[in-house]
Motif scaffolding. Structure first.
Motif, short mmCIF file in Angstrom:
data_model
loop_
_atom_site.label_atom_id
_atom_site.label_comp_id
_atom_site.label_asym_id
_atom_site.label_seq_id
_atom_site.Cartn_x
_atom_site.Cartn_y
_atom_site.Cartn_z
N GLU A 176 47.61 -0.98 13.80
CA GLU A 176 47.76 0.44 13.47
C GLU A 176 47.35 1.28 14.68
OE1 GLU A 176 49.24 2.52 11.08
OE2 GLU A 176 48.76 3.58 12.92
N PRO A 177 48.34 1.64 15.51
CA PRO A 177 48.03 2.37 16.76
C PRO A 177 47.30 3.70 16.52
CG PRO A 177 50.26 1.50 16.81
CD PRO A 177 49.75 1.24 15.44
N ALA A 178 47.43 4.29 15.34
CA ALA A 178 46.74 5.57 15.09
C ALA A 178 45.22 5.39 15.12
CB ALA A 178 47.17 6.16 13.75
N LEU A 179 44.74 4.13 15.07
CA LEU A 179 43.29 3.89 15.12
C LEU A 179 42.75 3.94 16.55
CD1 LEU A 179 42.78 0.98 12.55
CD2 LEU A 179 41.74 3.25 12.43
N ALA A 180 43.62 4.16 17.55
CA ALA A 180 43.19 4.10 18.95
C ALA A 180 42.01 5.04 19.21
CB ALA A 180 44.37 4.43 19.87
N HIS A 181 42.08 6.23 18.64
CA HIS A 181 41.01 7.21 18.86
C HIS A 181 39.65 6.68 18.35
CE1 HIS A 181 38.96 11.07 18.95
NE2 HIS A 181 38.51 10.77 17.75
N ALA A 182 39.70 5.86 17.31
CA ALA A 182 38.46 5.38 16.67
C ALA A 182 38.10 3.97 17.12
CB ALA A 182 38.64 5.41 15.14
N ARG A 183 38.77 3.49 18.17
CA ARG A 183 38.57 2.11 18.63
C ARG A 183 37.09 1.73 18.76
NH1 ARG A 183 36.69 -1.54 20.34
NH2 ARG A 183 37.25 -3.10 21.88
N ARG A 184 36.29 2.65 19.31
CA ARG A 184 34.87 2.35 19.59
C ARG A 184 34.06 2.18 18.29
NH1 ARG A 184 32.61 7.34 18.42
NH2 ARG A 184 34.39 8.68 18.10
N LEU A 185 34.59 2.67 17.17
CA LEU A 185 33.85 2.57 15.90
C LEU A 185 34.12 1.25 15.18
CD1 LEU A 185 34.59 6.12 14.38
CD2 LEU A 185 32.50 5.37 15.53
N ILE A 186 35.15 0.53 15.62
CA ILE A 186 35.63 -0.61 14.83
C ILE A 186 35.03 -1.94 15.31
CG2 ILE A 186 37.70 -1.90 14.15
CD1 ILE A 186 39.24 0.73 14.46
N ALA A 187 34.45 -2.69 14.36
CA ALA A 187 33.90 -4.00 14.70
C ALA A 187 34.95 -5.09 14.50
CB ALA A 187 32.69 -4.29 13.81
N GLY A 188 35.91 -4.84 13.63
CA GLY A 188 36.96 -5.82 13.35
C GLY A 188 37.62 -5.48 12.03
#
Ligand SMILES: Cc1cc2nc3c(=O)[nH]c(=O)nc-3n(C[C@H](O)[C@H](O)[C@H](O)COP(=O)(O)OP(=O)(O)OC[C@H]3O[C@@H](n4cnc5c(N)ncnc54)[C@H](O)[C@@H]3O)c2cc1C
Length: 436
Positions: A176-188
């Motif tokens: 889901e490319p729209a998650l790019a902005h939140a990349r740093r928040l995601i552990a997996g």
């Protein structure tokens, strides 16, 4: 046979559709001016088969305590004077036992899977469109510990036949490319491509039209006042009609699909079902051209929120509050929804155009619906779908229609008044349900 369905939410409407398909003369009554205007109106939109595990699990009591008293908590128990709320809470604790959780999870998966099959069949047979997307659901984690725990469970999902795969943060952004902005928040994340999403309200309205074309009649602005029984059968339904004048409805069979209000009509005739309203919130954001918003449906594990793209809208939904039948909007909870949405998708719609909504999930402590026969020979239930009413609607409606026809449904589920069994076929003698 003439069948009256009480309630035109997604569950009552699917029941009506499958009953009409079985050749019955169907009348649906609802107090609202159109189908799907209560809990089925603005839900999270997920057909979340791979997330069918119930809220009641061994970790739930810890979370409830952790969140106690926090206005923006994902799950909030507002202690009130209603004894039904306390009884529900105690039963919920019981369902958190590991053995109960295992049993409930197996049942929920079975019905959810069957339901998705029925939905797909319905779609291919009728061409029904409801801003549906078959792009899967990505459950993402912001805490590594939670992700590792979920990853350790993935074999269980795969053993059940799901195509779930673990994804690292970069792979989540690929899904889901729209998650790019939140990349740093995601552990997996855990991605299940076979899951789906779509607008439950649009589906309900369009299926009601198809049911009408198949002969079903829908009467709106009808208030169901009482179910009147005599000699082990329902005699009639007392209603206030479109003009507010008292009237009686008579039929050969009756189906209660009144969502959270089902227990209120059943209690006076001695049927006690463990359904209690659990309030949830959603916000719908109309999207502008160029806005960055997800198309793959998402589950934000930590905040217990879901995100679904419905055509040119983004729906964010979640939170659970035990607070009786109150549907008022709490500003702190609305703000928490929007805050999280902005953190992940800062350009998805505008705050000014945000449409907030609350609905009452008809929840049972085990998060399993009450479907089947009752102690009254011509009274059937299809209610109590809790967090999964959209996911389970088609399977529940089809199974209910089979039971009314006197046939065993094709799915092995704990239907009321039927012993559990796997084979479809004609039902033998009618056993009396123990829970009615
Ligand atoms: C915030 C939120 C998010 C959710 N997200 C999801 C999701 O992503 N996926 C999913 O599968 N499920 C989801 N759900 C759950 C799902 O929306 C419900 O389980 C489902 O809508 C219940 O449908 P229903 O037909 O049983 O109830 P309802 O839609 O409430 O229908 C009951 C009908 O009965 C009528 N009625 C009640 N009392 C009377 C009366 N006395 N006289 C006449 N008519 C009456 C009402 O008008 C209503 O139309 C969510 C729920 C909420 C609140």
């Amino acid at each position: 046979m003439k069948v009256v369905v009480l309630g035109a939410g997604v569950v009552g409407t699917t029941s009506a559709w499958y009953l009409a398909q079985s050749g019955h003369e169907v009348l649906v009554v609802d107090r609202q001016p159109e189908p799907g205007l209560e809990t089925s109106f603005a839900n999270g939109g997920q057909i979340s088969v791979s997330h069918a595990e119930p809220w009641a699990n061994p970790g739930a009591p810890f979370n409830v305590l952790r969140w106690l008293g926090r206005e923006d908590a994902p799950l909030l128990f507002r202690a009130g004077a209603d004894p039904h709320q306390w009884i529900w809470g105690l039963k919920f604790l019981f369902e958190c036992l590991p053995s109960r959780t295992r049993r409930n999870t197996a049942q929920a998966f079975a019905l959810a899977l069957y339901s998705r099959e029925q939905l797909r069949l319905l779609r291919s047979e009728t061409g029904i469109a409801y801003d549906e997307l078959s792009r899967g659901i990505l459950q993402f984690f912001t805490h590594r510990r939670d992700f590792e725990r979920a990853r350790a469970q993935i074999d269980l999902l795969r053993a059940r036949g799901f195509d779930s795969v673990a994804k690292n943060a970069d792979e989540c952004v690929e899904v889901e490319p729209a998650l790019a902005h939140a990349r740093r928040l995601i552990a997996g994340g855990i991605y299940t491509a076979s899951d789906e999403s779509g607008d439950a309200r649009m589906f309900t309205c369009r299926l009601a039209e198809l049911a009408k074309a198949a002969g079903a009649v829908f009467r709106h602005h009808i208030n169901v006042c009482a179910i009147e029984v005599q000699a082990g059968r329902v005699l009639r339904i007392a209603i206030d009609d479109e003009a507010g004048i008292g009237e009686s409805l008579r039929a050969d069979a009756y189906v209660v699909a009144l969502g959270s209000y089902s227990p209120l009509l059943l209690r006076p005739i001695g049927i006690s079902i463990p359904v209690y309203p659990v309030k949830g919130y959603s916000v719908t954001l109309p999207l502008r051209p160029g806005d960055v918003a997800p198309e793959v449906s998402l589950t934000d594990d930590y905040y217990k929120l879901v995100f679904s793209r419905l055509g040119s809208r983004l729906r964010v939904a979640g939170t659970a509050e035990l607070n009786g039948y109150d549907t008022s909007l709490n500003e702190a909870r609305c703000a928490a929804l929007l805050r999280r949405c902005r953190e992940l998708f800062p350009t998805a719609g505008t705050d000014e155009s945000a449409q907030f909504w609350t609905g009452l999930r008809p929840a049972t402590p085990a998060n399993l619906p009450c479907i089947g026969r009752t102690r009254y020979a011509n009274l059937y239930l299809n209610t109590g779908h809790g967090t999964l009413g959209w996911t389970m609607a088609c399977g529940s409606g089809k199974a209910l229609a089979d039971i009314v026809k006197g046939e065993r449904p094709e799915v092995d589920f704990g239907f009321m008044g039927l012993e559990s069994g796997t084979r479809a076929g004609t039902l033998a003698a009618v056993p009396r349900p123990s829970n009615s």
